[in-house]
Motif scaffolding. Structure first.
Motif, PDB file in Angstrom:
ATOM      1  N   VAL A  88     -46.682  18.844 -34.995  1.00  0.00           N
ATOM      2  CA  VAL A  88     -45.932  20.094 -34.879  1.00  0.00           C
ATOM      3  C   VAL A  88     -44.704  19.966 -35.792  1.00  0.00           C
ATOM      4  O   VAL A  88     -43.749  19.265 -35.463  1.00  0.00           O
ATOM      5  CB  VAL A  88     -45.496  20.360 -33.428  1.00  0.00           C
ATOM      6  N   PRO A  89     -44.705  20.621 -36.960  1.00  0.00           N
ATOM      7  CA  PRO A  89     -43.632  20.420 -37.935  1.00  0.00           C
ATOM      8  C   PRO A  89     -42.422  21.321 -37.700  1.00  0.00           C
ATOM      9  O   PRO A  89     -42.565  22.504 -37.375  1.00  0.00           O
ATOM     10  CB  PRO A  89     -44.309  20.780 -39.257  1.00  0.00           C
ATOM     11  N   PHE A  90     -41.231  20.739 -37.837  1.00  0.00           N
ATOM     12  CA  PHE A  90     -39.974  21.483 -37.788  1.00  0.00           C
ATOM     13  C   PHE A  90     -39.260  21.326 -39.131  1.00  0.00           C
ATOM     14  O   PHE A  90     -39.366  20.279 -39.777  1.00  0.00           O
ATOM     15  CB  PHE A  90     -39.060  20.930 -36.683  1.00  0.00           C
ATOM     16  N   ILE A  91     -38.535  22.352 -39.529  1.00  0.00           N
ATOM     17  CA  ILE A  91     -37.751  22.313 -40.767  1.00  0.00           C
ATOM     18  C   ILE A  91     -36.450  21.558 -40.501  1.00  0.00           C
ATOM     19  O   ILE A  91     -35.664  21.946 -39.625  1.00  0.00           O
ATOM     20  CB  ILE A  91     -37.410  23.729 -41.255  1.00  0.00           C
ATOM     21  N   ARG A  92     -36.198  20.516 -41.260  1.00  0.00           N
ATOM     22  CA  ARG A  92     -34.916  19.801 -41.137  1.00  0.00           C
ATOM     23  C   ARG A  92     -33.932  20.421 -42.127  1.00  0.00           C
ATOM     24  O   ARG A  92     -34.197  20.458 -43.342  1.00  0.00           O
ATOM     25  CB  ARG A  92     -35.102  18.313 -41.468  1.00  0.00           C
ATOM     26  N   PRO A  93     -32.770  20.897 -41.674  1.00  0.00           N
ATOM     27  CA  PRO A  93     -31.836  21.559 -42.593  1.00  0.00           C
ATOM     28  C   PRO A  93     -30.951  20.566 -43.343  1.00  0.00           C
ATOM     29  O   PRO A  93     -29.773  20.832 -43.564  1.00  0.00           O
ATOM     30  CB  PRO A  93     -31.008  22.447 -41.648  1.00  0.00           C
ATOM     31  N   TYR A  94     -31.545  19.436 -43.735  1.00  0.00           N
ATOM     32  CA  TYR A  94     -30.815  18.395 -44.464  1.00  0.00           C
ATOM     33  C   TYR A  94     -31.613  17.957 -45.687  1.00  0.00           C
ATOM     34  O   TYR A  94     -32.840  17.808 -45.616  1.00  0.00           O
ATOM     35  CB  TYR A  94     -30.596  17.151 -43.587  1.00  0.00           C
ATOM     36  N   ARG A  95     -30.886  17.723 -46.769  1.00  0.00           N
ATOM     37  CA  ARG A  95     -31.483  17.090 -47.948  1.00  0.00           C
ATOM     38  C   ARG A  95     -31.148  15.605 -47.958  1.00  0.00           C
ATOM     39  O   ARG A  95     -31.993  14.759 -48.231  1.00  0.00           O
ATOM     40  CB  ARG A  95     -30.953  17.762 -49.220  1.00  0.00           C
ATOM     41  N   ILE A  96     -29.885  15.299 -47.667  1.00  0.00           N
ATOM     42  CA  ILE A  96     -29.380  13.931 -47.587  1.00  0.00           C
ATOM     43  C   ILE A  96     -28.571  13.821 -46.293  1.00  0.00           C
ATOM     44  O   ILE A  96     -28.224  14.828 -45.669  1.00  0.00           O
ATOM     45  CB  ILE A  96     -28.497  13.565 -48.796  1.00  0.00           C
ATOM     46  N   ARG A  97     -28.241  12.597 -45.893  1.00  0.00           N
ATOM     47  CA  ARG A  97     -27.558  12.402 -44.625  1.00  0.00           C
ATOM     48  C   ARG A  97     -26.214  13.126 -44.562  1.00  0.00           C
ATOM     49  O   ARG A  97     -25.800  13.596 -43.494  1.00  0.00           O
ATOM     50  CB  ARG A  97     -27.367  10.901 -44.368  1.00  0.00           C
ATOM     51  N   ALA A  98     -25.520  13.244 -45.678  1.00  0.00           N
ATOM     52  CA  ALA A  98     -24.207  13.896 -45.683  1.00  0.00           C
ATOM     53  C   ALA A  98     -24.271  15.348 -45.229  1.00  0.00           C
ATOM     54  O   ALA A  98     -23.264  15.902 -44.767  1.00  0.00           O
ATOM     55  CB  ALA A  98     -23.591  13.815 -47.080  1.00  0.00           C
ATOM     56  N   ASP A  99     -25.445  15.977 -45.318  1.00  0.00           N
ATOM     57  CA  ASP A  99     -25.573  17.370 -44.878  1.00  0.00           C
ATOM     58  C   ASP A  99     -25.332  17.539 -43.381  1.00  0.00           C
ATOM     59  O   ASP A  99     -25.059  18.655 -42.919  1.00  0.00           O
ATOM     60  CB  ASP A  99     -26.971  17.908 -45.224  1.00  0.00           C
ATOM     61  N   ILE A 100     -25.418  16.441 -42.615  1.00  0.00           N
ATOM     62  CA  ILE A 100     -25.185  16.511 -41.178  1.00  0.00           C
ATOM     63  C   ILE A 100     -23.824  17.137 -40.874  1.00  0.00           C
ATOM     64  O   ILE A 100     -23.686  17.934 -39.936  1.00  0.00           O
ATOM     65  CB  ILE A 100     -25.268  15.099 -40.546  1.00  0.00           C
ATOM     66  N   GLY A 101     -22.821  16.787 -41.675  1.00  0.00           N
ATOM     67  CA  GLY A 101     -21.467  17.234 -41.406  1.00  0.00           C
ATOM     68  C   GLY A 101     -21.063  18.537 -42.056  1.00  0.00           C
ATOM     69  O   GLY A 101     -19.905  18.973 -41.892  1.00  0.00           O
TER      70      GLY A 101
END
Length: 281
Positions: A88-101
């Motif tokens: 069951v795939p979900f879209i992760r709204p990150y390209r790199i870890r820094a996008d978390i913040g």
């Protein structure tokens, strides 16, 4: 007489086969749907796809909520099409870890979500991270509204304040609450589940479920028995160490699931996830 004896022998053989099959099923570990899995490709995957699939099979994981950073890892799992595994795939709204913040204020990330959605197979957005009033931004509201408009779940690593804000953005939102508040008091968890019928708690890293001897604590036993349809299990393979201990994580879940009534254990182990995502199977 000979016919009767032959018939009796057949009945006995069938009965023994059924008993043996039931015993084998009883000895087989309960199947688990891993509702919090990251197959990250940044900087590179810890296992190759065939190794990941073998790990799932070894530990009787029959379904996964798949995300990755970037989404390349999820694409690979979708392409693998492993027999006996529901991805069951979900879209992760990150390209790199820094996008978390920063994702919650970045319009480029919202474009990423919309572009990924065009692949046609996604069932949700997340896991994404939010704390408190960081959830109260235009980009987050647009993301929540996009999810609702397209029948997508949200997978939120968030404190209870941020979850409340997400629900305020759009009361029709459906949220899988990563870690169920970590160490949030069980009575507050119960209040959130009561207030929001479209909120499900995912239990990776959740403290307080068992005591030092591995026994279910009274408050969490009460929560599971009161809300057997509102909890999911997950591995949260965000770093290589979590992949290396994957079998131990699943064994830990099975140890306390065995302390619950069988029907509740099955719901939490895999039934709830299958019910949530059944319309897209």
């Amino acid at each position: 007489m000979r016919v009767l004896l032959k018939h009796a022998a057949i009945v006995a053989a069938v009965t023994l086969s059924i008993v043996a099959a039931n015993r084998a099923c009883a000895d087989e570990p309960i199947e688990i749907f891993d509702a919090h899995l990251h197959y990250n490709w940044e900087p590179k995957p810890y296992y190759q796809p065939d190794e990941v699939l073998a790990l799932f099979k070894k530990h009787r994981v029959t379904g996964i909520l798949a995300t990755s950073r970037p989404n390349t890892g999820t694409h690979a799992l979708m392409d693998a099409k492993a027999e006996g595994l529901w991805v069951v795939p979900f879209i992760r709204p990150y390209r790199i870890r820094a996008d978390i913040g920063s994702w919650f204020n970045d319009p480029v990330i919202f474009d990423l979500v919309r572009d990924e959605f065009k692949r046609g197979y996604y069932r949700g957005i997340g896991e994404f991270h939010l704390s408190g009033k960081a959830a109260d931004t235009e980009m987050v509201k647009k993301t929540v509204d996009f999810a609702v408009a397209n029948n997508l779940y949200l997978h939120a690593h968030a404190d209870d304040e941020a979850v409340e804000i997400l629900m305020r953005h759009n009361p029709r939102a459906r949220i899988i609450w990563a870690h169920t508040g970590f160490g949030l008091a069980s009575d507050r968890v119960a209040a959130m589940l009561t207030k929001y019928p479209k909120l499900w708690g995912e239990l990776s890293y959740r403290s307080g479920i068992v005591d030092g001897a591995g026994k279910l604590t009274p408050e969490w036993r009460a929560l599971f028995e009161r809300y057997p349809d509102r909890f999911l299990l997950g591995s949260d393979t965000w770093v290589p160490e979590r992949w290396a201990s994957y079998g131990e994580i699943m064994a830990g879940y099975r140890a306390w699931l065995a302390q619950l009534p069988p029907a509740a254990a099955k719901q939490i182990a895999h039934g709830n996830a299958r019910a949530l995502f059944a319309d897209g199977q």
